[in-house]
Design an enzyme around this catalytic site. Structure first.
Site, PDB file in Angstrom:
ATOM      1  N   HIS A  52      -2.097  -4.000   0.030  1.00  0.00           N
ATOM      2  CA  HIS A  52      -3.331  -3.270   0.304  1.00  0.00           C
ATOM      3  C   HIS A  52      -3.809  -3.596   1.705  1.00  0.00           C
ATOM      4  O   HIS A  52      -3.652  -4.732   2.157  1.00  0.00           O
ATOM      5  CB  HIS A  52      -4.425  -3.648  -0.719  1.00  0.00           C
ATOM      6  N   ASP A  61      -3.262   0.652  -8.371  1.00  0.00           N
ATOM      7  CA  ASP A  61      -2.328   1.639  -8.916  1.00  0.00           C
ATOM      8  C   ASP A  61      -1.219   1.034  -9.756  1.00  0.00           C
ATOM      9  O   ASP A  61      -0.458   1.761 -10.388  1.00  0.00           O
ATOM     10  CB  ASP A  61      -1.691   2.431  -7.759  1.00  0.00           C
TER      11      ASP A  61
HETATM   12  N1  ACO Z   1       6.587  -3.631  -0.610  1.00  0.00           N
HETATM   13  C1  ACO Z   1       7.279  -4.323   0.320  1.00  0.00           C
HETATM   14  N2  ACO Z   1       6.780  -4.709   1.507  1.00  0.00           N
HETATM   15  C2  ACO Z   1       5.513  -4.372   1.780  1.00  0.00           C
HETATM   16  C3  ACO Z   1       4.722  -3.648   0.870  1.00  0.00           C
HETATM   17  C4  ACO Z   1       5.307  -3.275  -0.366  1.00  0.00           C
HETATM   18  N3  ACO Z   1       4.602  -2.583  -1.262  1.00  0.00           N
HETATM   19  N4  ACO Z   1       3.497  -3.429   1.396  1.00  0.00           N
HETATM   20  C5  ACO Z   1       3.513  -4.004   2.609  1.00  0.00           C
HETATM   21  N5  ACO Z   1       4.723  -4.577   2.837  1.00  0.00           N
HETATM   22  C6  ACO Z   1       5.112  -5.340   4.031  1.00  0.00           C
HETATM   23  C7  ACO Z   1       5.372  -4.426   5.208  1.00  0.00           C
HETATM   24  O1  ACO Z   1       6.736  -4.057   5.295  1.00  0.00           O
HETATM   25  C8  ACO Z   1       4.917  -5.278   6.359  1.00  0.00           C
HETATM   26  O2  ACO Z   1       5.959  -6.192   6.661  1.00  0.00           O
HETATM   27  P1  ACO Z   1       6.183  -6.691   8.191  1.00  0.00           P
HETATM   28  O3  ACO Z   1       4.916  -7.387   8.587  1.00  0.00           O
HETATM   29  O4  ACO Z   1       7.353  -7.602   8.087  1.00  0.00           O
HETATM   30  O5  ACO Z   1       6.428  -5.453   8.989  1.00  0.00           O
HETATM   31  C9  ACO Z   1       3.760  -6.092   5.807  1.00  0.00           C
HETATM   32  O6  ACO Z   1       3.991  -6.148   4.384  1.00  0.00           O
HETATM   33  C10 ACO Z   1       2.407  -5.466   6.059  1.00  0.00           C
HETATM   34  O7  ACO Z   1       2.457  -4.119   5.609  1.00  0.00           O
HETATM   35  P2  ACO Z   1       1.723  -2.909   6.324  1.00  0.00           P
HETATM   36  O8  ACO Z   1       2.367  -1.633   5.904  1.00  0.00           O
HETATM   37  O9  ACO Z   1       1.638  -3.192   7.802  1.00  0.00           O
HETATM   38  O10 ACO Z   1       0.285  -3.058   5.704  1.00  0.00           O
HETATM   39  P3  ACO Z   1      -0.808  -1.944   5.651  1.00  0.00           P
HETATM   40  O11 ACO Z   1      -2.087  -2.623   5.462  1.00  0.00           O
HETATM   41  O12 ACO Z   1      -0.677  -1.023   6.814  1.00  0.00           O
HETATM   42  O13 ACO Z   1      -0.392  -1.090   4.350  1.00  0.00           O
HETATM   43  C11 ACO Z   1      -0.177  -0.293   2.154  1.00  0.00           C
HETATM   44  C12 ACO Z   1      -0.969  -1.200   3.125  1.00  0.00           C
HETATM   45  C13 ACO Z   1       0.012   1.096   2.762  1.00  0.00           C
HETATM   46  C14 ACO Z   1      -0.960  -0.145   0.866  1.00  0.00           C
HETATM   47  C15 ACO Z   1       1.198  -0.948   1.867  1.00  0.00           C
HETATM   48  O14 ACO Z   1       1.022  -2.224   1.314  1.00  0.00           O
HETATM   49  C16 ACO Z   1       2.069  -0.078   0.962  1.00  0.00           C
HETATM   50  O15 ACO Z   1       2.747   0.835   1.445  1.00  0.00           O
HETATM   51  N6  ACO Z   1       2.061  -0.343  -0.393  1.00  0.00           N
HETATM   52  C17 ACO Z   1       2.822   0.443  -1.336  1.00  0.00           C
HETATM   53  C18 ACO Z   1       2.078   1.737  -1.644  1.00  0.00           C
HETATM   54  C19 ACO Z   1       0.849   1.512  -2.504  1.00  0.00           C
HETATM   55  O16 ACO Z   1       0.874   0.820  -3.519  1.00  0.00           O
HETATM   56  N7  ACO Z   1      -0.252   2.148  -2.093  1.00  0.00           N
HETATM   57  C20 ACO Z   1      -1.529   2.110  -2.827  1.00  0.00           C
HETATM   58  C21 ACO Z   1      -2.542   1.322  -2.068  1.00  0.00           C
HETATM   59  S1  ACO Z   1      -4.028   1.219  -2.997  1.00  0.00           S
HETATM   60  C22 ACO Z   1      -4.745   2.713  -2.785  1.00  0.00           C
HETATM   61  O17 ACO Z   1      -4.645   3.352  -1.778  1.00  0.00           O
HETATM   62  C23 ACO Z   1      -5.467   3.236  -3.852  1.00  0.00           C
END
Ligand code: ACO
Length: 429
Positions: free
Chosen positions: A308, A365
């Site tokens: 998140h 979620d």
């Molecule tokens: N699985 C694996 N790796 C992940 C995940 C995941 N679900 N989420 C983040 N990471 C990793 C990224 O690859 C990144 O790694 P790095 O630093 O080595 O590049 C690091 O964790 C940070 O991730 P970001 O994408 O930069 O974090 P951001 O805050 O931009 O994204 C997000 C948050 C979009 C929710 C992300 O965690 C994600 O895509 N999760 C899966 C989708 C999801 O569950 N979305 C629902 C969110 S809740 C809502 O909107 C209601």
């Protein structure tokens, strides 16, 4: 606003600017950078708005490090345990919990706006039967402006509140109609005898041939999920609603844009993707393989329902939903192997260095789909369920913005394209 100031100095030019620190009632202090371009000649760069507050708001507070979520000051755990979705809707819209009279009036208003113009059903029937319900929702909600434009004076606070109530009331009717169109079932009209969530379930699942009795377990579970999804401050879809609203667009257009933003798998679309992912994993023995995929930088796969932007701790909504998922399965007398799969996935991820170091926890979620599935809600409707609940947050945030003079939202960019060049006629290229 506090008296605290931060001085920013450009060592190249020797110019400095004093920037005021804005402190809210809670949360991190925020530096107001408005004066930077005019004094230092720089714009600020923050892709994805990871460090930027776009507004002040009195609606929802999140402390992502501690895993705290409060609506108008009330902890989400208390609201989830003691309140109802409509009461929470009132709280988010108007700032205070209602008295009995206020609540009765509000409930009556919402109940008496649940019907939609019959032509809207004709509009829905024009979609292909396999259209994704979120695509239908975005189109149909946007079209409400065509039905109610004559009764909407945006400068009148009462009209604005009426539009907000109308959207909260009609969303379940529209959602159920989209589902029924997909199933080839006749439209089911709202029933004013039922509560908000009972009515939704009735419109979804009743058939003309036999009496449908709403399961109270299902109605209660959905009410809880709606409370938990009702608002989440300046997330992508809410920021979209505010941005569209800042242009003076009508509220139906704003909410339609919010629905589109919510649909993305990085946002509300994740609840659908979690179930698809669990289905694909299929067996406890394959959990490790998917954890490895999620950690592999060369693999685009992400663990859906994990991570998140704001929470760097367990999402408080996820803990409530996890418990509720167990209760719903128990109350319905069913079990779901997906629940075991989800718990094992969570267990391994929470012990894994990759997820621990990046502070990736289950989000709202992760478990919600398991409840929806147990209640017979089809996977393609999961994000629609989210949209019904989040409509309350969207319209509350829109109303708040409308009460405050707000400039049109218009970010800047760092231009990295070609510099000026001469046009070359096509025959000379
Ligand atoms: N699985 C694996 N790796 C992940 C995940 C995941 N679900 N989420 C983040 N990471 C990793 C990224 O690859 C990144 O790694 P790095 O630093 O080595 O590049 C690091 O964790 C940070 O991730 P970001 O994408 O930069 O974090 P951001 O805050 O931009 O994204 C997000 C948050 C979009 C929710 C992300 O965690 C994600 O895509 N999760 C899966 C989708 C999801 O569950 N979305 C629902 C969110 S809740 C809502 O909107 C209601």
């Amino acid at each position: 606003m506090s008296e605290q100031r931060v001085t920013l100095t450009d060592e190249g030019s020797g110019k400095s600017v004093e920037l005021p620190v804005i402190s809210g009632t809670e949360g991190e202090p925020t530096l107001s950078i408005k004066a930077v371009p005019s004094t230092l000649g720089y714009f600020t760069y923050d892709p994805g708005f990871t460090a930027t507050a776009s507004c002040t708001s009195t609606i929802t507070f999140i402390d992502g490090e501690k895993g705290i979520l409060r609506y108008r000051g009330y902890p989400i755990e208390q609201l989830a345990g003691k309140s109802t979705f409509l009461e929470v809707a009132y709280l988010l819209l108007f700032g205070e919990l209602p008295t009995t009279d206020e609540f009765d009036g509000f409930q009556s208003d919402i109940t008496h706006h649940t019907m939609v113009h019959e032509k809207l059903n004709t509009f829905i029937s024009g979609f292909h039967y396999d259209a994704h319900p979120m695509a239908m929702m975005a189109g149909v909600v946007g079209s409400l402006a065509a039905f109610y434009h004559d009764k909407m004076d945006m400068s009148d606070p009462e009209h604005r509140v009426q539009a907000a109530k109308r959207m909260i009331a009609k969303m379940p009717t529209i959602a159920a109609a989209c589902y029924r169109h997909h199933m080839g079932r006749p439209v089911a009209y709202p029933n004013n005898e039922l509560t908000y969530t009972e009515n939704f379930l009735d419109m979804m699942f009743s058939v003309p041939a036999e009496k449908y009795i709403v399961d109270p377990v299902a109605a209660k579970a959905i009410d809880l999920l709606y409370i938990l999804h009702a608002d989440h401050e300046q997330n992508a879809s809410t920021s979209t609603v505010r941005l569209v609203g800042s242009t003076g667009a009508n509220p139906y257009a704003c909410v339609s844009a919010g629905i589109s933003a919510l649909w993305g798998p990085a946002h509300g679309g994740a609840n659908e993707k979690v179930l698809i992912m669990l289905d694909e994993i299929g067996d406890l023995s394959r959990v490790g393989k998917y954890i490895d995929k999620a950690k592999d930088k060369d693999d685009p796969f992400r663990l859906m329902g994990f991570g998140h932007r704001v929470y760097k701790n367990y999402d408080p909504r996820a803990s409530i939903i996890r418990k509720a998922a167990h209760e719903v399965l128990e109350n319905l007398g069913t079990s779901d192997p997906m629940m075991d799969l989800a718990m094992e996935l969570e267990r391994i991820a929470l012990e894994d260095e990759y997820f621990v170091s990046k502070k990736l926890y289950p989000n709202v979620d992760f478990y919600s789909g398991i409840i929806y599935k147990a209640l017979g809600i089809p996977v393609s409707m999961f994000t629609v369920m989210f949209a019904i609940a989040r409509t309350v947050g969207w319209v509350s945030q829109w109303l708040e913005q409308e009460q405050t003079p707000t400039p049109i939202g218009r970010p800047r960019q760092v231009y990295a394209g070609p510099t000026e060049r001469e046009y070359v006629p096509i025959e000379s290229r």
